[in-house]
Design an enzyme around this catalytic site. Structure first.
Site, PDB file in Angstrom:
ATOM      1  N   GLU A  54       1.305  -1.384   0.229  1.00  0.00           N
ATOM      2  CA  GLU A  54       0.526   0.073   0.066  1.00  0.00           C
ATOM      3  C   GLU A  54       0.496   1.161  -0.590  1.00  0.00           C
ATOM      4  O   GLU A  54       0.665   1.873   0.924  1.00  0.00           O
ATOM      5  CB  GLU A  54      -0.662   0.085   1.243  1.00  0.00           C
ATOM      6  N   GLU A  63     -10.011   3.732   0.662  1.00  0.00           N
ATOM      7  CA  GLU A  63      -9.424   3.900   2.244  1.00  0.00           C
ATOM      8  C   GLU A  63      -8.064   5.292   1.865  1.00  0.00           C
ATOM      9  O   GLU A  63      -8.466   5.886   3.064  1.00  0.00           O
ATOM     10  CB  GLU A  63      -9.246   2.853   3.037  1.00  0.00           C
ATOM     11  N   GLU A  93      -7.393  -6.943  -2.358  1.00  0.00           N
ATOM     12  CA  GLU A  93      -7.400  -5.302  -2.660  1.00  0.00           C
ATOM     13  C   GLU A  93      -5.830  -5.381  -2.811  1.00  0.00           C
ATOM     14  O   GLU A  93      -5.225  -5.842  -3.792  1.00  0.00           O
ATOM     15  CB  GLU A  93      -6.688  -4.532  -0.306  1.00  0.00           C
ATOM     16  N   HIS A 122      -8.122  -8.772   1.856  1.00  0.00           N
ATOM     17  CA  HIS A 122      -7.786  -7.457   2.107  1.00  0.00           C
ATOM     18  C   HIS A 122      -5.773  -7.535   2.540  1.00  0.00           C
ATOM     19  O   HIS A 122      -6.189  -8.591   4.047  1.00  0.00           O
ATOM     20  CB  HIS A 122      -7.944  -6.733   3.048  1.00  0.00           C
ATOM     21  N   HIS A 146     -14.326 -11.010   8.258  1.00  0.00           N
ATOM     22  CA  HIS A 146     -13.584 -11.443   9.187  1.00  0.00           C
ATOM     23  C   HIS A 146     -11.815 -10.742   9.111  1.00  0.00           C
ATOM     24  O   HIS A 146     -11.176 -10.662   8.264  1.00  0.00           O
ATOM     25  CB  HIS A 146     -12.218 -12.812   9.143  1.00  0.00           C
ATOM     26  N   GLU A 147     -11.902  -9.244  10.622  1.00  0.00           N
ATOM     27  CA  GLU A 147     -10.541  -9.122  10.301  1.00  0.00           C
ATOM     28  C   GLU A 147      -9.616  -9.678  10.734  1.00  0.00           C
ATOM     29  O   GLU A 147      -9.755 -10.008  12.215  1.00  0.00           O
ATOM     30  CB  GLU A 147     -10.552  -7.752  10.828  1.00  0.00           C
TER      31      GLU A 147
HETATM   32  C1  NOJ Z   1      -8.246  -2.986   5.518  1.00  0.00           C
HETATM   33  C2  NOJ Z   1      -8.788  -2.418   5.260  1.00  0.00           C
HETATM   34  O1  NOJ Z   1      -8.706  -2.610   4.002  1.00  0.00           O
HETATM   35  C3  NOJ Z   1     -10.491  -2.300   4.869  1.00  0.00           C
HETATM   36  O2  NOJ Z   1     -11.639  -1.903   4.114  1.00  0.00           O
HETATM   37  C4  NOJ Z   1     -10.911  -2.669   6.179  1.00  0.00           C
HETATM   38  O3  NOJ Z   1     -12.276  -1.410   6.686  1.00  0.00           O
HETATM   39  C5  NOJ Z   1     -10.083  -2.311   7.342  1.00  0.00           C
HETATM   40  N1  NOJ Z   1      -8.885  -3.110   6.721  1.00  0.00           N
HETATM   41  C6  NOJ Z   1     -10.493  -2.760   8.843  1.00  0.00           C
HETATM   42  O4  NOJ Z   1     -10.981  -4.482   8.857  1.00  0.00           O
HETATM   43 CA    CA Z   2      -6.350  -2.058   3.413  1.00  0.00          CA
END
Ligand code: NOJ
Ligand code: CA
Length: 685
Positions: free
Chosen positions: A183, A490, A484, A465, A386-387
């Site tokens: 990124e 973002e 991503e 992501h 799922h983060e």
């Molecule tokens: C990074 C991701 O790219 C974004 O889309 C997401 O909202 C945040 N992480 C939180 O999980």
């Molecule tokens: Ca990201």
């Protein structure tokens, strides 16, 4: 032919004399393989060491470059090896993508399979497979089982890409092995000035030839980055494990394909299917459950600080809000609603505390069953989230339960996240020891694919992501629906700096050559902090936001802004409602890296065409010939373009919507404002 004679002449004395003459095998051999159209020629030499060279239209574009690899406890494959045999193949076939930029993909290439031998007893053979297409080349190492090579640890891959006159070449690149993974904003420089870079690594030679170095089918191996040794000598630099090893594997194994896409102009790179062609066919069987589509979500509100992922007064993921989004999605024809922040674990500093994420337990104000039942009645799917914050063992331990829960509630798509600094993925090893890994090391390459394969068992598609870069595995695992892996929208909410106007004019020629991206286009309110706050807003016009839906391919596309911002501008929103995400055909029509780009795509489920064009910080006028349209049809062109007074800083909303009747014989003259663009639907009549 040349080779066979060489081999014969070197073996012949062997029949008469003691076989020391076998060293004659070492008499220089070189073997060639060309593209079907003859424009690309690859030569593999075994003297004075193993190298390959690539010529395109008579220009040497990759000069003699090393091949081989080294191991921790075995001798090198490379030095002292000679070409022992060759086998050729010729392929001309068409196969189909279940979803994609096009339905039919043509695979036309010439293959050369070489075995290399060394006189020593241990670790004395390996093979390479070269495939030469009209749009570039791929080659990989294939290492068979043999004495002295069983369990192996690769400590060095010797592959080079040697570029002559690196000072005269222009490259667009992001640094590798950095804290922000993929990124970064792109840098434009000559090749001599690059750092260690990620692939796809795209550059242009002085002659105008464009090349992009990348890899295909990255499985059970470390990602390849490129590191410059002497000027112009780019070397494969594999991302290591936490213990420093590059790859841990066992024979027999094969490496990912090392790829070079080649074109006489920038646009040619965009129309290449080389990466997909070098991947294995679909291994999942029936994948009709993998569904392209469009979605909205409880998402942007968190990024612009209106709501929070964590619980409390500003919690975004409430039942009421989810139902409201489902109503909005149903009303305007969206397939899904993404909800982030629904599960336990977001409170506090979630970025650094992935261990507390629970992937089955909702916050109290989020009723998963009520929401999914409500969605099903309205034909809108909840999209799961799922983060992991990079705590991958925590995720692994809960993965099957989490996918099973989602399947029970009819959820068919999950967005995963691996927010953690580069080199800071947390895994607990077999001994219970915490290790910190890179997102693109072999461990994570396997971890990402594991999640995709597991999800397939529950008929769930994955949108990753903070992913490993794409290498075309969607062909083999079509439920790896998008990802991503570059700066997305973002960054316009909080990035420092946000994405500059040139960003989306570079992405198609770099990151997007790898595959689809979940960029999340469609921000309508550029002024959430006031238009004057250039440091936190999309640096584009409104028309350019629409163009992104056609330019940046993804089978699932988000309408990323808040519902109220769409309801405030329904005429412009109409384009997002109309644009499909699955295509019968795609053609890049024009463009220059970092300057501008224009794509035409034909929808898969109908006859309409869509065109998107965008520019960097420079305004420009383009003439669009409509000769891609069906010759027997009449169309209404529904045009969304920058208005006369549009420029991205102060007047980004100045947009003209006009409908005109056209046929394939027409030409449209389209002005683009600074960081502007256009989006057109050609509705067939
Ligand atoms: C990074 C991701 O790219 C974004 O889309 C997401 O909202 C945040 N992480 C939180 O999980
Ligand atoms: Ca990201």
């Amino acid at each position: 032919m040349k080779l066979n004679l060489n081999v014969l002449s070197s073996l012949l004395p062997c029949l008469l004399l003691p076989c020391i003459v076998l060293t004659n095998l070492a008499s220089a051999k070189s073997v060639e393989v060309s593209s079907p159209d003859g424009s690309i020629k690859v030569t593999i030499n075994d003297q004075p060491s193993l190298t390959y060279q690539v010529v395109f239209n008579k220009e040497t574009i990759i000069d003699n470059s090393a091949l081989g690899m080294q191991f921790k406890r075995a001798a090198e494959l490379g030095q002292g090896f000679t070409i022992a045999s060759t086998k050729r193949d010729k392929v001309s076939t068409t196969w189909q993508l279940p979803w994609g930029e096009r339905k039919d993909v043509i695979d036309e290439h010439n293959e050369l399979f070489l075995t290399f031998a060394n006189e020593r007893k241990l670790a004395n053979k390996f093979s390479m497979r070269f495939r030469v297409f009209n749009d570039g080349i791929g080659f990989r190492y294939e290492i068979p089982k043999q004495a002295g090579l069983n369990q192996v640890e690769i400590t060095n891959e010797l592959t080079q890409f040697v570029i002559n006159k690196p000072k005269e070449a222009t490259a667009w690149w992001i640094p590798a092995r950095g804290w922000n993974r993929y990124e970064y904003t792109y840098k434009t420089s000559d090749i001599e000035s690059i750092d260690r870079v990620h692939t796809p690594f795209t550059f242009k030679l002085k002659s105008g030839i464009h090349l992009s170095i990348h890899e295909a089918a990255l499985t059970d191996y470390a990602a390849m980055t490129l590191n410059q040794q002497r000027p112009g000598i780019l070397k494969a630099d594999l991302t290591p494990w936490s213990d420093g090893t590059l790859v841990k594997t066992q024979t027999d194994f094969q490496t990912p394909w090392r790829t070079i896409q080649i074109s006489s102009d920038a646009v040619g790179l965009l129309n290449s299917d080389l990466i997909l062609n070098l991947n294995e066919p679909n291994k999942l069987g029936d994948v009709t459950w993998v569904k392209p589509g469009k979605y909205v979500g409880i998402w942007w509100g968190m990024h612009v600080n209106e709501t929070t992922w964590g619980s409390g007064d500003k919690h975004g993921a409430t039942t009421d809000e989810a139902l409201r989004y489902i109503d909005f999605a149903a009303k305007y024809g969206f397939d899904g609603v993404l909800v982030e922040g629904w599960n336990i674990g977001w409170d506090g500093s979630w970025f650094f505390n992935g261990d507390v994420f629970n992937f089955s337990q909702s916050y109290q104000d989020f009723d998963l069953k009520k929401i999914t039942d409500y969605g099903q009645l309205r034909n809108v799917n909840l999209i799961g989230h799922h983060e992991t914050s990079g705590s991958v063992t925590n995720y692994r331990n809960q993965m099957t339960d989490a996918y099973a829960l989602y399947q029970k509630h009819g959820i068919t798509q999950v967005k995963t996240g691996y927010v953690a600094d580069g080199g800071n993925i947390k895994r607990i090893d077999e001994q219970g020891i915490t290790r910190k890994e890179w997102h693109d090391g072999q461990f994570m390459v396997n971890e990402y694919l594991h999640s995709v394969k597991q999800a397939a068992k529950y008929k769930i598609s994955i949108n990753t992501h903070e992913p490993i870069k794409d290498t075309g595995l969607r062909r083999t695992y079509p439920n790896w629906i998008t990802r991503e892996g570059a700066r997305g929208q973002e960054f316009n909410a909080w990035g420092s700096p946000p994405n500059p106007p040139e960003h989306t004019a570079i992405l198609p020629f770099t990151r997007m050559l790898a595959g689809p991206m979940d960029f999340t286009p469609g921000i309508f309110n550029m002024g959430f902090n006031g238009l004057g706050d250039k440091s936190n807003r999309p640096q584009t016009t409104l028309a350019k936001q629409l163009a992104l839906y056609v330019v940046l391919y993804s089978p699932i596309q988000m309408a990323a802004d808040l519902p109220r911002n769409y309801e405030n501008n329904l005429p412009a929103f109409q384009f997002i409602r109309d644009v499909p995400t699955d295509w019968q055909a795609s053609k890049a029509l024009a463009g220059e890296v970092g300057e501008y780009v224009i794509f035409a795509r034909q929808e898969r489920q109908g006859e309409d065409w869509f065109v998107g064009g965008l520019t960097n910080e420079n305004s420009r006028v383009v003439e669009l010939s409509l000769d891609f349209l069906d010759k027997n049809k009449h169309y209404q062109a529904q045009i969304y373009r920058d208005g006369e007074n549009a420029e991205w800083v102060n007047t980004p909303y100045d947009m003209i919507i006009e409908n005109i009747n056209v046929t394939y014989k027409d030409k449209l003259t389209l002005p683009m404002a600074t960081s502007g663009g256009f989006a057109i639907r050609f509705l067939h009549k």
